[in-house]
Design a protein around this motif. Sequence first.
Motif, short mmCIF file in Angstrom:
data_model
loop_
_atom_site.label_atom_id
_atom_site.label_comp_id
_atom_site.label_asym_id
_atom_site.label_seq_id
_atom_site.Cartn_x
_atom_site.Cartn_y
_atom_site.Cartn_z
N PRO A 73 0.78 -1.04 -0.06
CA PRO A 73 0.18 -0.24 -0.04
C PRO A 73 0.90 1.40 0.26
N TYR A 74 0.45 2.31 -1.02
CA TYR A 74 1.15 4.13 -0.66
C TYR A 74 0.27 4.84 -0.97
N ASP A 75 0.54 5.98 -0.44
CA ASP A 75 -0.20 7.52 -0.33
C ASP A 75 -0.20 7.99 -1.85
N PRO A 76 -1.21 8.08 -2.32
CA PRO A 76 -1.00 7.82 -4.20
C PRO A 76 -0.77 9.80 -4.12
N TYR A 92 -11.65 12.05 -12.22
CA TYR A 92 -12.63 10.58 -12.91
C TYR A 92 -11.38 9.71 -11.45
N LEU A 93 -9.97 10.00 -10.88
CA LEU A 93 -9.64 8.82 -10.10
C LEU A 93 -10.27 9.58 -9.11
N LYS A 94 -11.35 8.37 -7.74
CA LYS A 94 -12.14 8.52 -6.77
C LYS A 94 -10.58 7.87 -5.38
N ARG A 95 -11.26 7.89 -4.94
CA ARG A 95 -10.22 7.03 -4.04
C ARG A 95 -11.57 6.74 -2.20
N ARG A 96 -11.00 5.01 -2.18
CA ARG A 96 -12.35 4.97 -1.58
C ARG A 96 -11.04 5.28 0.24
N PRO A 97 -11.74 5.07 1.02
CA PRO A 97 -11.60 5.44 3.02
C PRO A 97 -11.10 4.40 3.39
N ALA A 98 -9.85 4.29 3.93
CA ALA A 98 -9.34 3.33 4.66
C ALA A 98 -10.04 2.76 5.73
#
Lengths: 126, 126
Positions: free
Chosen positions: B110-113, B120-126
């Motif tokens: 895992p890494y922080d983007p 368009y690029l969304k992120r799920r919560p951890a």
Amino acid sequence: MSQQTRALILQHWDLANARRWSEFGQLLHPDLFYEVPQTREYIESGAGYLEMFSTWPGEWKAEITQLVCEEAKAICIIDFTVGGETMTGISVFELDGRLISRVTDYWPEPYDPPPRVTPYLKRRPA
Amino acid sequence: MSQQTRALILQHWDLANARRWSEFGQLLHPDLFYEVPQTREYIESGAGYLEMFSTWPGEWKAEITQLVCEEAKAICIIDFTVGGETMTGISVFELDGRLISRVTDYWPEPYDPPPRVTPYLKRRPA
């Protein structure tokens, strides 16, 4: 049928490298789902996937190093080079008919290994 | 033929999970070359590959999440679980006849983007 899959994945990277976005878009399912499990990022449309590629900064180039194909699925490993740096990208492509409907991306980075139990595991110098 | 390859890779992980090392060893070419590009580590024999597995510490278990096979090559993605933690492992298997002759392993973490250009690029919560 896996030959058709192979042709599709080769086209995906050829068209991306050539910035031929209109033809690139024709390979994508409108509901393509893109995912990066390492960052928890995702995109919910072919249009978004295309936009990510077409707006990706730098003079990047992707070169396939491994490609294994079945009828409805492929896994591809690329060297992704930009600004003199090369990263390894691993993509799982899933197809719906002749369109790419799902892409899952992994970006493994170099790391220092922990101490190993077995003496068989050797290490090349950097 | 890719069905035979699939059977071989399933057997590789089933026998590893079951710690059936003698049968596991029968799947391996004596000159099997194992490599981890991220760490520059390598092993130069099937005996060494078997020893790495048989001495790997902890109550680990591998579960296949993706497997794509051709006649002489397969790429497999596993959840590797040990001590309550799960890592993603990606292995490229190359065959020589009915034996595994080369394995290239990747372990994406895992890494922080970085900031992204496309909305368009969304992120799920951890």
